[in-house]
Motif scaffolding. Sequence first.
Motif, PDB file in Angstrom:
ATOM      1  N   LEU A  61      13.618  -5.397   5.493  1.00 56.62           N
ATOM      2  CA  LEU A  61      13.654  -6.545   4.588  1.00 56.62           C
ATOM      3  C   LEU A  61      12.758  -6.313   3.374  1.00 56.62           C
ATOM      4  O   LEU A  61      13.154  -6.579   2.230  1.00 56.62           O
ATOM      5  N   LEU A  62      11.560  -5.820   3.612  1.00 59.63           N
ATOM      6  CA  LEU A  62      10.582  -5.690   2.537  1.00 59.63           C
ATOM      7  C   LEU A  62      10.923  -4.568   1.562  1.00 59.63           C
ATOM      8  O   LEU A  62      10.611  -4.659   0.370  1.00 59.63           O
ATOM      9  N   TRP A  63      11.571  -3.519   2.039  1.00 62.06           N
ATOM     10  CA  TRP A  63      11.891  -2.389   1.166  1.00 62.06           C
ATOM     11  C   TRP A  63      13.333  -2.419   0.662  1.00 62.06           C
ATOM     12  O   TRP A  63      13.646  -1.765  -0.340  1.00 62.06           O
ATOM     13  N   GLY A  64      14.212  -3.156   1.326  1.00 56.89           N
ATOM     14  CA  GLY A  64      15.609  -3.179   0.906  1.00 56.89           C
ATOM     15  C   GLY A  64      16.012  -4.389   0.096  1.00 56.89           C
ATOM     16  O   GLY A  64      16.978  -4.342  -0.667  1.00 56.89           O
ATOM     17  N   TRP A  65      15.308  -5.491   0.263  1.00 60.38           N
ATOM     18  CA  TRP A  65      15.641  -6.772  -0.379  1.00 60.38           C
ATOM     19  C   TRP A  65      15.642  -6.627  -1.891  1.00 60.38           C
ATOM     20  O   TRP A  65      14.779  -5.959  -2.437  1.00 60.38           O
ATOM     21  N   PRO A  66      16.615  -7.246  -2.575  1.00 62.37           N
ATOM     22  CA  PRO A  66      17.660  -8.157  -2.105  1.00 62.37           C
ATOM     23  C   PRO A  66      19.023  -7.487  -1.922  1.00 62.37           C
ATOM     24  O   PRO A  66      20.050  -8.163  -1.972  1.00 62.37           O
ATOM     25  N   ASP A  67      19.055  -6.175  -1.719  1.00 59.51           N
ATOM     26  CA  ASP A  67      20.304  -5.423  -1.608  1.00 59.51           C
ATOM     27  C   ASP A  67      20.735  -5.368  -0.138  1.00 59.51           C
ATOM     28  O   ASP A  67      20.042  -4.777   0.690  1.00 59.51           O
ATOM     29  N   PHE A  68      21.879  -5.968   0.196  1.00 60.10           N
ATOM     30  CA  PHE A  68      22.336  -5.984   1.586  1.00 60.10           C
ATOM     31  C   PHE A  68      22.441  -4.581   2.156  1.00 60.10           C
ATOM     32  O   PHE A  68      21.978  -4.308   3.270  1.00 60.10           O
ATOM     33  N   GLU A  69      23.055  -3.702   1.395  1.00 60.47           N
ATOM     34  CA  GLU A  69      23.275  -2.342   1.887  1.00 60.47           C
ATOM     35  C   GLU A  69      21.956  -1.653   2.221  1.00 60.47           C
ATOM     36  O   GLU A  69      21.820  -0.999   3.260  1.00 60.47           O
ATOM     37  N   GLU A 117       0.790  -1.230   0.000  1.00 65.04           N
ATOM     38  CA  GLU A 117       0.000   0.000   0.000  1.00 65.04           C
ATOM     39  C   GLU A 117       0.826   1.286   0.000  1.00 65.04           C
ATOM     40  O   GLU A 117       0.340   2.328  -0.451  1.00 65.04           O
ATOM     41  N   CYS A 118       2.041   1.235   0.516  1.00 62.35           N
ATOM     42  CA  CYS A 118       2.834   2.452   0.705  1.00 62.35           C
ATOM     43  C   CYS A 118       3.782   2.685  -0.466  1.00 62.35           C
ATOM     44  O   CYS A 118       4.123   1.763  -1.214  1.00 62.35           O
ATOM     45  N   ALA A 119       4.243   3.922  -0.582  1.00 63.70           N
ATOM     46  CA  ALA A 119       5.151   4.287  -1.669  1.00 63.70           C
ATOM     47  C   ALA A 119       6.614   4.168  -1.268  1.00 63.70           C
ATOM     48  O   ALA A 119       7.492   4.180  -2.137  1.00 63.70           O
ATOM     49  N   SER A 120       6.911   4.067   0.033  1.00 60.48           N
ATOM     50  CA  SER A 120       8.300   4.049   0.491  1.00 60.48           C
ATOM     51  C   SER A 120       8.366   3.458   1.885  1.00 60.48           C
ATOM     52  O   SER A 120       7.352   3.347   2.587  1.00 60.48           O
ATOM     53  N   TRP A 121       9.592   3.125   2.299  1.00 62.37           N
ATOM     54  CA  TRP A 121       9.760   2.638   3.669  1.00 62.37           C
ATOM     55  C   TRP A 121       9.444   3.735   4.675  1.00 62.37           C
ATOM     56  O   TRP A 121       8.980   3.444   5.790  1.00 62.37           O
ATOM     57  N   GLU A 122       9.674   4.985   4.292  1.00 64.09           N
ATOM     58  CA  GLU A 122       9.365   6.089   5.195  1.00 64.09           C
ATOM     59  C   GLU A 122       7.863   6.158   5.491  1.00 64.09           C
ATOM     60  O   GLU A 122       7.451   6.368   6.634  1.00 64.09           O
ATOM     61  N   GLU A 123       7.057   5.963   4.453  1.00 67.08           N
ATOM     62  CA  GLU A 123       5.608   5.967   4.661  1.00 67.08           C
ATOM     63  C   GLU A 123       5.186   4.776   5.517  1.00 67.08           C
ATOM     64  O   GLU A 123       4.317   4.901   6.397  1.00 67.08           O
ATOM     65  N   ALA A 124       5.797   3.623   5.276  1.00 68.35           N
ATOM     66  CA  ALA A 124       5.495   2.447   6.095  1.00 68.35           C
ATOM     67  C   ALA A 124       5.881   2.690   7.549  1.00 68.35           C
ATOM     68  O   ALA A 124       5.166   2.279   8.476  1.00 68.35           O
ATOM     69  N   PHE A 125       7.002   3.375   7.767  1.00 71.71           N
ATOM     70  CA  PHE A 125       7.422   3.680   9.137  1.00 71.71           C
ATOM     71  C   PHE A 125       6.410   4.593   9.825  1.00 71.71           C
ATOM     72  O   PHE A 125       6.116   4.422  11.017  1.00 71.71           O
ATOM     73  N   GLU A 126       5.873   5.552   9.096  1.00 75.41           N
ATOM     74  CA  GLU A 126       4.854   6.424   9.680  1.00 75.41           C
ATOM     75  C   GLU A 126       3.617   5.623  10.066  1.00 75.41           C
ATOM     76  O   GLU A 126       2.997   5.878  11.107  1.00 75.41           O
TER      77      GLU A 126
END
Length: 436
Positions: free
Chosen positions: A352-360, A317-326
């Motif tokens: 995990l959901l917003w960064g995968w599969p990039d470790f950094e 539903e969200c556009a970014s991890w920042e929105e999910a954090f809110e």
Amino acid sequence: MPSYETLRMLVREEITQRGEEGADITGFLERWEAATDSEALWRLYHELRALPLREDFPYHEPSDLPGIRQARDEGVRRFKMVICEEDLLDRLHGAWLGRVAGCMLGKPVEGWSRERVRQYLEGADAYPLTDYLPPETRTPPEGVPQPYTWCTKGHIRFGERDDDTDYTILGLYLFEKHGSAFSTRDVGDAWLHLLPAYQTYTAERQAYINLVNELPLEEVPLHLNPYREWIGARIRADFWGYVAPGCPERAGEFAYRDASLSHVKNGIYSEMFVAAMIAAAFATQDVVEIIRAGAAEIPARSREAEMIRDCLAWRRECASWEEAFERLTNRYYGKYHPVHTVNNDAIVLNALLWGWPDFEKVVTIAVMQGMDTDCNGATAGSIWGAAFGAKALPAKWVEPLHDTLHSAVFGFAVNRIGELARRSLTQAVKVLTGSG
């Protein structure tokens, strides 16, 4: 016996904990404020312990393993997988390295809010984060200490001692001594023999005190322990996943034996969830499948399970991890203490959901959200490492560690990370072949 000041603090925290568990705490805060001596505080404490749950509390949260298993959803208990020892060793090595790197990334800003982390990074021209924390900034946040310089970019020489990695090492010790039949009592004995008391915190410190005072094992996680659903058990999860690759149910059982020494309810579920996710990560690189495998090992009507469903929905539903954090901060568990387990587990899932599969991206998103940053970076890095292995880790995250991890665990002061992985492989093979 605790001092009056310590008892007063613990009873205040117990009021909060009982409310979060679903008890009606109406009037207890006022009575706590009016209490002027230890006798009054003890009376209040015993009344709190005896409170029933509200009839309208919507969650079902058992703390016994049969009850937990009866309350869980269907899921993959053991993945079908074929992996050679060489590849399994690389995955284990990756999990250890990912855990240590993620811990070191988050250690300098442990306990900071997301806003303070961002302020620091922006003042160092390092937001969004793409490397270890810079050692200096033009905009240091007020009210927080200067970050540990030796854990910042350009100053790291090895993995620093941290409770997040002490317990991973302790898991290795327990398996090497007792094998897969280790008990909760064995865990407690290992703490007393190998862990300095003042290198334990919150729930672990209270459980340690209860062990020293020889309380019955069933009272150890409960007596004067208002931190029993905080993050302490989750940071002990990883090794149980390492020795049960592809077997989330088995990993969850190992985690239960460990967690139930010091935690109840969602404190236990968190450790089981993470251990099961790590076990699943050895069998699949699909991050949603990994999360669902972990979720299938805990009660479906728990607050932890509700949070997991929320995070999966926010990814859609969200556009970014920042929105999910809110979204997270606006939920009831977003108001929990910054060292509680449910809110910090949500931070890991967002990473995990917003960064995968990039470790950094995975470890930096885990840390940029704030709260228990070293724990969250470590858990996220460990899951990624189990899925992709050491060979896939970027050199800039691994080389500063110099294959070395320091620890407060007696007999494990200085360790080669590669050797810890090899010893973990020996134990994992025993579990997989039924010989240990």
